[in-house]
Design a protein around this motif. Structure first.
Motif, PDB file in Angstrom:
ATOM      1  N   LEU A 189       0.833  -1.206   0.000  1.00  0.00           N
ATOM      2  CA  LEU A 189       0.000   0.000   0.000  1.00  0.00           C
ATOM      3  C   LEU A 189       0.868   1.257   0.000  1.00  0.00           C
ATOM      4  N   LEU A 190       1.954   1.220   0.755  1.00  0.00           N
ATOM      5  CA  LEU A 190       2.882   2.344   0.808  1.00  0.00           C
ATOM      6  C   LEU A 190       3.518   2.578  -0.567  1.00  0.00           C
ATOM      7  N   GLY A 191       3.856   1.501  -1.263  1.00  0.00           N
ATOM      8  CA  GLY A 191       4.398   1.621  -2.618  1.00  0.00           C
ATOM      9  C   GLY A 191       3.410   2.300  -3.556  1.00  0.00           C
ATOM     10  N   GLY A 192       2.138   1.964  -3.423  1.00  0.00           N
ATOM     11  CA  GLY A 192       1.102   2.612  -4.227  1.00  0.00           C
ATOM     12  C   GLY A 192       0.991   4.098  -3.928  1.00  0.00           C
ATOM     13  N   ILE A 193       1.072   4.446  -2.650  1.00  0.00           N
ATOM     14  CA  ILE A 193       1.015   5.865  -2.261  1.00  0.00           C
ATOM     15  C   ILE A 193       2.228   6.600  -2.828  1.00  0.00           C
ATOM     16  N   GLU A 194       3.399   5.977  -2.764  1.00  0.00           N
ATOM     17  CA  GLU A 194       4.618   6.602  -3.298  1.00  0.00           C
ATOM     18  C   GLU A 194       4.473   6.868  -4.795  1.00  0.00           C
ATOM     19  N   LYS A 195       3.932   5.907  -5.540  1.00  0.00           N
ATOM     20  CA  LYS A 195       3.739   6.087  -6.989  1.00  0.00           C
ATOM     21  C   LYS A 195       2.765   7.221  -7.275  1.00  0.00           C
ATOM     22  N   LYS A 196       1.648   7.254  -6.532  1.00  0.00           N
ATOM     23  CA  LYS A 196       0.670   8.338  -6.722  1.00  0.00           C
ATOM     24  C   LYS A 196       1.285   9.691  -6.389  1.00  0.00           C
ATOM     25  N   THR A 197       2.080   9.736  -5.334  1.00  0.00           N
ATOM     26  CA  THR A 197       2.712  10.988  -4.934  1.00  0.00           C
ATOM     27  C   THR A 197       3.689  11.473  -5.996  1.00  0.00           C
ATOM     28  N   LYS A 198       4.482  10.555  -6.554  1.00  0.00           N
ATOM     29  CA  LYS A 198       5.448  10.933  -7.596  1.00  0.00           C
ATOM     30  C   LYS A 198       4.754  11.467  -8.841  1.00  0.00           C
ATOM     31  N   SER A 199       3.627  10.873  -9.197  1.00  0.00           N
ATOM     32  CA  SER A 199       2.943  11.313 -10.419  1.00  0.00           C
ATOM     33  C   SER A 199       2.101  12.574 -10.199  1.00  0.00           C
ATOM     34  N   ALA A 200       1.595  12.774  -8.999  1.00  0.00           N
ATOM     35  CA  ALA A 200       0.693  13.903  -8.756  1.00  0.00           C
ATOM     36  C   ALA A 200       1.408  15.159  -8.253  1.00  0.00           C
ATOM     37  N   TYR A 201       2.525  15.001  -7.559  1.00  0.00           N
ATOM     38  CA  TYR A 201       3.187  16.151  -6.943  1.00  0.00           C
ATOM     39  C   TYR A 201       4.625  16.269  -7.428  1.00  0.00           C
ATOM     40  N   LYS A 202       5.057  17.473  -7.596  1.00  0.00           N
ATOM     41  CA  LYS A 202       6.435  17.711  -8.041  1.00  0.00           C
ATOM     42  C   LYS A 202       7.355  18.088  -6.882  1.00  0.00           C
ATOM     43  N   ALA A 203       6.835  18.704  -5.840  1.00  0.00           N
ATOM     44  CA  ALA A 203       7.681  19.195  -4.757  1.00  0.00           C
ATOM     45  C   ALA A 203       7.576  18.365  -3.481  1.00  0.00           C
ATOM     46  N   ILE A 204       6.668  17.401  -3.439  1.00  0.00           N
ATOM     47  CA  ILE A 204       6.448  16.608  -2.236  1.00  0.00           C
ATOM     48  C   ILE A 204       6.778  15.149  -2.541  1.00  0.00           C
ATOM     49  N   GLU A 205       7.344  14.475  -1.534  1.00  0.00           N
ATOM     50  CA  GLU A 205       7.719  13.077  -1.723  1.00  0.00           C
ATOM     51  C   GLU A 205       7.509  12.274  -0.441  1.00  0.00           C
ATOM     52  N   ILE A 206       7.468  10.972  -0.600  1.00  0.00           N
ATOM     53  CA  ILE A 206       7.557  10.069   0.534  1.00  0.00           C
ATOM     54  C   ILE A 206       8.957   9.497   0.457  1.00  0.00           C
ATOM     55  N   ALA A 207       9.777   9.837   1.427  1.00  0.00           N
ATOM     56  CA  ALA A 207      11.178   9.424   1.426  1.00  0.00           C
ATOM     57  C   ALA A 207      11.380   8.263   2.389  1.00  0.00           C
ATOM     58  N   THR A 208      12.236   7.343   1.981  1.00  0.00           N
ATOM     59  CA  THR A 208      12.649   6.254   2.854  1.00  0.00           C
ATOM     60  C   THR A 208      14.009   6.632   3.426  1.00  0.00           C
ATOM     61  N   LEU A 209      14.097   6.710   4.730  1.00  0.00           N
ATOM     62  CA  LEU A 209      15.329   7.100   5.396  1.00  0.00           C
ATOM     63  C   LEU A 209      16.241   5.887   5.587  1.00  0.00           C
ATOM     64  N   PRO A 210      17.538   6.116   5.830  1.00  0.00           N
ATOM     65  CA  PRO A 210      18.482   5.010   5.977  1.00  0.00           C
ATOM     66  C   PRO A 210      18.104   3.986   7.051  1.00  0.00           C
ATOM     67  N   ASP A 211      17.395   4.432   8.085  1.00  0.00           N
ATOM     68  CA  ASP A 211      17.004   3.495   9.147  1.00  0.00           C
ATOM     69  C   ASP A 211      15.739   2.708   8.803  1.00  0.00           C
ATOM     70  N   GLY A 212      15.203   2.904   7.587  1.00  0.00           N
ATOM     71  CA  GLY A 212      14.019   2.157   7.154  1.00  0.00           C
ATOM     72  C   GLY A 212      12.708   2.835   7.481  1.00  0.00           C
ATOM     73  N   SER A 213      12.739   4.020   8.053  1.00  0.00           N
ATOM     74  CA  SER A 213      11.496   4.729   8.347  1.00  0.00           C
ATOM     75  C   SER A 213      11.080   5.554   7.128  1.00  0.00           C
ATOM     76  N   TYR A 214       9.831   6.012   7.143  1.00  0.00           N
ATOM     77  CA  TYR A 214       9.251   6.739   6.016  1.00  0.00           C
ATOM     78  C   TYR A 214       8.768   8.108   6.489  1.00  0.00           C
ATOM     79  N   VAL A 215       8.902   9.103   5.599  1.00  0.00           N
ATOM     80  CA  VAL A 215       8.464  10.446   5.942  1.00  0.00           C
ATOM     81  C   VAL A 215       7.856  11.111   4.717  1.00  0.00           C
ATOM     82  N   PHE A 216       6.771  11.850   4.932  1.00  0.00           N
ATOM     83  CA  PHE A 216       6.129  12.653   3.900  1.00  0.00           C
ATOM     84  C   PHE A 216       6.736  14.032   4.029  1.00  0.00           C
TER      85      PHE A 216
END
Length: 189
Positions: free
Chosen positions: A45-72
């Motif tokens: 589900l998170l992968g789907g949100i990441e894809k939608k975010t990449k296609s819909a927004y240019k300045a906002i992202e869901i980033a995966t941090l080195p420790d494996g956590s996620y941030v909008f």
């Protein structure tokens, strides 16, 4: 808590958690937020949100941090653009200076902090502990302060205290050099 079977509802819950947290979330926190009780399902589900975010927004992202956590978050290249529009800084400047001093000098005693930053440091320490950016240990009558994992996650800094000091020192050394004119740099050399 009841298990959420509807993918749409689980996705909406993930979006809400990422948006409202204002900090990186671990996969365990995201599993709880989604209600799926499944790591595989939550990651899908998170992968789907990441894809939608990449296609819909240019300045906002869901980033995966080195420790494996996620941030909008806002993409780093837009930080300078948004500064003038941001409504309120994370921390007042004086408190932020105290936090950076603790990060650089840690472990540091409350006595040293008061000598360097003044008596106003007590209110800074209280606020920083409430935000869980710093923690203290009692050693006799002194309190010894260090930064926390939350501090590292929130500010995107990983590693132990020595690595943190090296990163901060490099940034502090670069800042004056970047602001100096080429003539000033050659005169100093």
């Amino acid at each position: 808590m009841t298990k959420i079977e509807d993918d749409g509802e689980a996705t909406a819950r993930l979006e809400a958690a990422l948006y409202s947290a204002g900090r990186p979330l671990s996969i365990e926190e995201l599993i709880k937020a989604s209600g799926t009780e499944s790591r595989t399902k939550t990651l899908a589900l998170l992968g789907g949100i990441e894809k939608k975010t990449k296609s819909a927004y240019k300045a906002i992202e869901i980033a995966t941090l080195p420790d494996g956590s996620y941030v909008f978050q806002l993409k780093p290249e837009y930080n300078s653009v948004i500064r003038r529009y941001a409504s309120k800084p994370i921390l007042p400047n004086a408190t932020l200076k105290t936090l950076s001093y603790i990060a650089y000098m840690q472990p540091i005693s409350s006595k040293q902090l008061v000598e360097t930053r003044g008596t106003g440091v007590y209110s800074h320490l209280k606020e920083l502990e409430q935000l869980d950016y710093i923690a203290h240990q009692n050693v006799g009558r002194l309190k010894i302060y260090t930064t926390t994992i939350k501090f590292q996650k929130y500010f995107g800094i990983s590693g132990d205290a020595d690595v943190l000091k090296q990163k901060l020192f490099k940034k502090a050394r670069k800042a004056p050099a970047e602001s100096a004119s080429p003539e000033q740099v050659t005169q100093q050399a």
